[in-house]
Design an enzyme around this catalytic site. Structure first.
Site, PDB file in Angstrom:
ATOM      1  N   GLY A  37      25.300  -8.949 147.944  1.00 41.00           N
ATOM      2  CA  GLY A  37      25.886  -7.627 148.141  1.00 41.00           C
ATOM      3  C   GLY A  37      25.583  -6.710 146.982  1.00 41.00           C
ATOM      4  O   GLY A  37      24.807  -7.048 146.085  1.00 41.00           O
ATOM      5  N   ASP A  38      26.206  -5.550 147.018  1.00 43.00           N
ATOM      6  CA  ASP A  38      25.983  -4.503 146.028  1.00 43.00           C
ATOM      7  C   ASP A  38      27.332  -4.148 145.415  1.00 43.00           C
ATOM      8  O   ASP A  38      28.213  -3.633 146.117  1.00 43.00           O
ATOM      9  CB  ASP A  38      25.378  -3.288 146.748  1.00 43.00           C
ATOM     10  CG  ASP A  38      25.188  -2.088 145.842  1.00 43.00           C
ATOM     11  OD1 ASP A  38      25.572  -2.161 144.649  1.00 43.00           O
ATOM     12  OD2 ASP A  38      24.659  -1.069 146.320  1.00 43.00           O
ATOM     13  N   PHE A  39      27.486  -4.442 144.124  1.00 41.18           N
ATOM     14  CA  PHE A  39      28.812  -4.220 143.525  1.00 41.18           C
ATOM     15  C   PHE A  39      29.159  -2.740 143.361  1.00 41.18           C
ATOM     16  O   PHE A  39      30.268  -2.425 142.972  1.00 41.18           O
ATOM     17  CB  PHE A  39      29.026  -5.016 142.244  1.00 41.18           C
ATOM     18  CG  PHE A  39      27.940  -4.975 141.186  1.00 41.18           C
ATOM     19  CD1 PHE A  39      27.331  -3.790 140.802  1.00 41.18           C
ATOM     20  CD2 PHE A  39      27.575  -6.162 140.526  1.00 41.18           C
ATOM     21  CE1 PHE A  39      26.366  -3.765 139.807  1.00 41.18           C
ATOM     22  CE2 PHE A  39      26.596  -6.144 139.524  1.00 41.18           C
ATOM     23  CZ  PHE A  39      25.993  -4.940 139.168  1.00 41.18           C
ATOM     24  N   HIS A  57      27.360  -4.014 130.571  1.00 40.03           N
ATOM     25  CA  HIS A  57      26.504  -3.350 129.566  1.00 40.03           C
ATOM     26  C   HIS A  57      25.197  -2.808 130.153  1.00 40.03           C
ATOM     27  O   HIS A  57      24.500  -2.045 129.503  1.00 40.03           O
ATOM     28  CB  HIS A  57      26.245  -4.254 128.344  1.00 40.03           C
ATOM     29  CG  HIS A  57      25.364  -5.439 128.595  1.00 40.03           C
ATOM     30  ND1 HIS A  57      24.901  -6.243 127.575  1.00 40.03           N
ATOM     31  CD2 HIS A  57      24.861  -5.970 129.733  1.00 40.03           C
ATOM     32  CE1 HIS A  57      24.152  -7.208 128.074  1.00 40.03           C
ATOM     33  NE2 HIS A  57      24.113  -7.069 129.374  1.00 40.03           N
ATOM     34  N   ASP A 106      25.814 -11.510 143.963  1.00 42.32           N
ATOM     35  CA  ASP A 106      24.709 -10.805 143.324  1.00 42.32           C
ATOM     36  C   ASP A 106      23.887 -10.184 144.449  1.00 42.32           C
ATOM     37  O   ASP A 106      24.222 -10.325 145.628  1.00 42.32           O
ATOM     38  CB  ASP A 106      23.837 -11.768 142.470  1.00 42.32           C
ATOM     39  CG  ASP A 106      23.105 -11.062 141.326  1.00 42.32           C
ATOM     40  OD1 ASP A 106      22.228 -10.233 141.605  1.00 42.32           O
ATOM     41  OD2 ASP A 106      23.433 -11.340 140.151  1.00 42.32           O
TER      42      ASP A 106
HETATM   43  C1  LIG Z   1      22.018  -9.019 132.970  1.00 42.37           C
HETATM   44  S1  LIG Z   1      22.090  -9.912 134.455  1.00 42.37           S
HETATM   45  C2  LIG Z   1      23.460 -11.007 134.151  1.00 42.37           C
HETATM   46  C3  LIG Z   1      23.414 -12.250 134.991  1.00 42.37           C
HETATM   47  C4  LIG Z   1      24.526 -13.270 134.693  1.00 42.37           C
HETATM   48  N1  LIG Z   1      25.843 -12.710 134.901  1.00 42.37           N
HETATM   49  C5  LIG Z   1      24.386 -13.828 133.283  1.00 42.37           C
HETATM   50  O1  LIG Z   1      25.173 -13.442 132.414  1.00 42.37           O
HETATM   51  O2  LIG Z   1      23.485 -14.638 133.043  1.00 42.37           O
HETATM   52  C6  LIG Z   1      22.791  -8.701 135.563  1.00 42.37           C
HETATM   53  C7  LIG Z   1      22.919  -9.174 136.994  1.00 42.37           C
HETATM   54  O3  LIG Z   1      23.426  -8.090 137.794  1.00 42.37           O
HETATM   55  C8  LIG Z   1      22.791  -8.165 139.050  1.00 42.37           C
HETATM   56  N2  LIG Z   1      22.867  -6.860 139.737  1.00 42.37           N
HETATM   57  C9  LIG Z   1      22.188  -5.724 139.414  1.00 42.37           C
HETATM   58  N3  LIG Z   1      22.521  -4.736 140.270  1.00 42.37           N
HETATM   59  C10 LIG Z   1      23.422  -5.264 141.138  1.00 42.37           C
HETATM   60  C11 LIG Z   1      24.149  -4.715 142.246  1.00 42.37           C
HETATM   61  N4  LIG Z   1      23.998  -3.438 142.608  1.00 42.37           N
HETATM   62  N5  LIG Z   1      25.015  -5.528 142.915  1.00 42.37           N
HETATM   63  C12 LIG Z   1      25.167  -6.838 142.555  1.00 42.37           C
HETATM   64  N6  LIG Z   1      24.497  -7.406 141.497  1.00 42.37           N
HETATM   65  C13 LIG Z   1      23.647  -6.626 140.801  1.00 42.37           C
HETATM   66  C14 LIG Z   1      21.371  -8.570 138.715  1.00 42.37           C
HETATM   67  O4  LIG Z   1      20.686  -9.078 139.827  1.00 42.37           O
HETATM   68  C15 LIG Z   1      21.610  -9.596 137.612  1.00 42.37           C
HETATM   69  O5  LIG Z   1      21.730 -10.903 138.136  1.00 42.37           O
END
Ligand SMILES: C[S@@+](CC[C@H](N)C(=O)[O-])C[C@H]1O[C@@H](n2cnc3c(N)ncnc32)[C@H](O)[C@@H]1O
Length: 356
Positions: free
Chosen positions: A235-237, A255, A209
């Site tokens: 990191g950044d996905f 989503h 994350d």
């Molecule tokens: C809606 S939350 C879902 C968290 C977890 N998977 C759950 O279902 O409880 C979306 C997650 O994506 C992460 N996120 C947003 N942008 C991101 C990025 N560029 N790279 C990695 N993670 C990211 C957020 O920090 C957050 O934890």
């Protein structure tokens, strides 16, 4: 009045009632917000308490507190037994902050201006497709969280509470035992991964994350006794996903994003997927519209469609049908192997993908 007229009048009144109830919906959610901020569910606990005592403990005025508690009773979260003495209902008890299945953080986040304000621009988002949040806050949602660590912590806690039901059933709904390592992409505070690792003692985990998303993860992993088998990968996905696992879990992430962005994220998973590896998407799946579709749209009280609009105004993302998931997966070099509903955690589905 004839029987037919009476039935017609009752239907018309019910229709009016539905519109009034929906128009008052934001007042109901703000009533919840105030009650949680004043901790009235904690203060009443599992007994009966006079409003005057609750008000004193909350640092509030007696009469307005009585009015708040009566409004909560009207919403099914309190009961008034004798004048001005209240107890919490079973549903209201979920807003006791001390319960392991508490929904306090969930309510705090989903009634917060950071989520709610952009809804004022829904008509504009529908006209243009633009993300209302970005215009109001001058930045995107996750950058805004990054600038407000307390809000980010609230968001991570809210996601953990929103995922609790799924986290409880997921380890038993899918055979994680055939993999050696699972990376949870956008895994937040690790609540879901921790439950999987706890159920599969031979499995290793990687929690991926952003730095902000992982802020509460060490505590979560330690609490579940799995910190020794789980590494953190900040990191950044949109740039990459760490390699080395044979299963890539991605829950409630796609989503948040447009189709092109979802393809990028899945494409990074595909790039590091070993032969025989799997990507497991866990998300709601919108029903395919057949005929009028009326019954299926209302199946979960319309929540998934409201979530879809929430993604539109706040993030530019969307909920997807089975076909739409298949299309983004295909574009990312993946093919869908199976789609199965998650037991007891409707409306989440397991969408298992392999390399195509
Ligand atoms: C809606 S939350 C879902 C968290 C977890 N998977 C759950 O279902 O409880 C979306 C997650 O994506 C992460 N996120 C947003 N942008 C991101 C990025 N560029 N790279 C990695 N993670 C990211 C957020 O920090 C957050 O934890």
């Amino acid at each position: 009045m004839s029987t037919i007229d009476t039935a017609a009048t009752q239907t018309a009144m019910a229709d009016r009632g539905l519109i009034v109830q929906l128009a008052f919906g934001s007042m109901a959610s703000q009533t919840l917000r105030a009650a949680v901020r004043l901790k009235v569910f904690d203060l009443i606990g599992d007994g009966r308490r006079p409003a005057i005592e609750v008000a004193a403990d909350a640092g509030a005025e007696h009469q307005p507190m009585t009015r708040l508690l009566r409004a909560l009773a009207g919403l099914g979260l309190m009961e008034e037994h004798e004048p001005d003495t209240f107890s919490v209902t079973a549903a209201g008890a979920l807003l006791d902050s001390g319960r392991p299945d508490s929904l306090v953080s969930f309510v705090r986040m989903f009634t917060d201006p950071a989520i709610v304000r952009a809804w004022d621009g829904l008509d504009s988002s529908v006209r243009t497709g633009d993300i209302a949040f970005d215009a109001i806050f001058g930045t995107d949602f996750f950058s805004h969280l990054g600038r407000h660590p307390e809000l980010s912590a609230d968001f991570n806690a809210a996601m953990s509470q929103a995922s609790a039901e799924t986290a409880a059933v997921l380890p038993h709904a899918y055979d994680f035992g055939r993999f050696t390592s699972v990376t949870d992409v956008g895994g937040g505070d690790g609540s879901v991964l921790a439950r999987i690792l706890a159920a599969y003692p031979a499995l290793h985990g990687v929690l991926h994350d952003t730095q902000d998303g992982l802020a509460q993860a060490p505590e979560t992993l330690a609490r579940h006794g799995v910190a020794g088998r789980c590494s953190l990968a900040a990191g950044d996905f949109f740039r990459s996903v760490p390699g080395g696992s044979d299963l890539y879990l991605i829950k409630s992430v796609l989503h948040d994003w447009s189709d092109d962005q979802a393809v990028t994220i899945l494409g990074h998973c595909r790039e590091v997927l070993p032969p025989g590896g799997r990507v497991l998407i866990v998300e709601p799946v919108l029903p395919k519209v057949v005929g009028t579709g009326t019954a299926t749209h209302a199946a979960d009280g319309g929540i998934t469609y409201l979530s879809d609009l929430n993604m539109l105004v706040n993030l530019g993302g969307r909920e997807r049908t089975r076909q739409e998931f298949a299309e983004v997966c295909h574009r990312a070099g993946l093919s869908v192997v199976s789609v199965n509903p998650l037991p007891e955690a409707v409306p989440f589905y397991l969408i298992e993908c392999g390399a195509r």
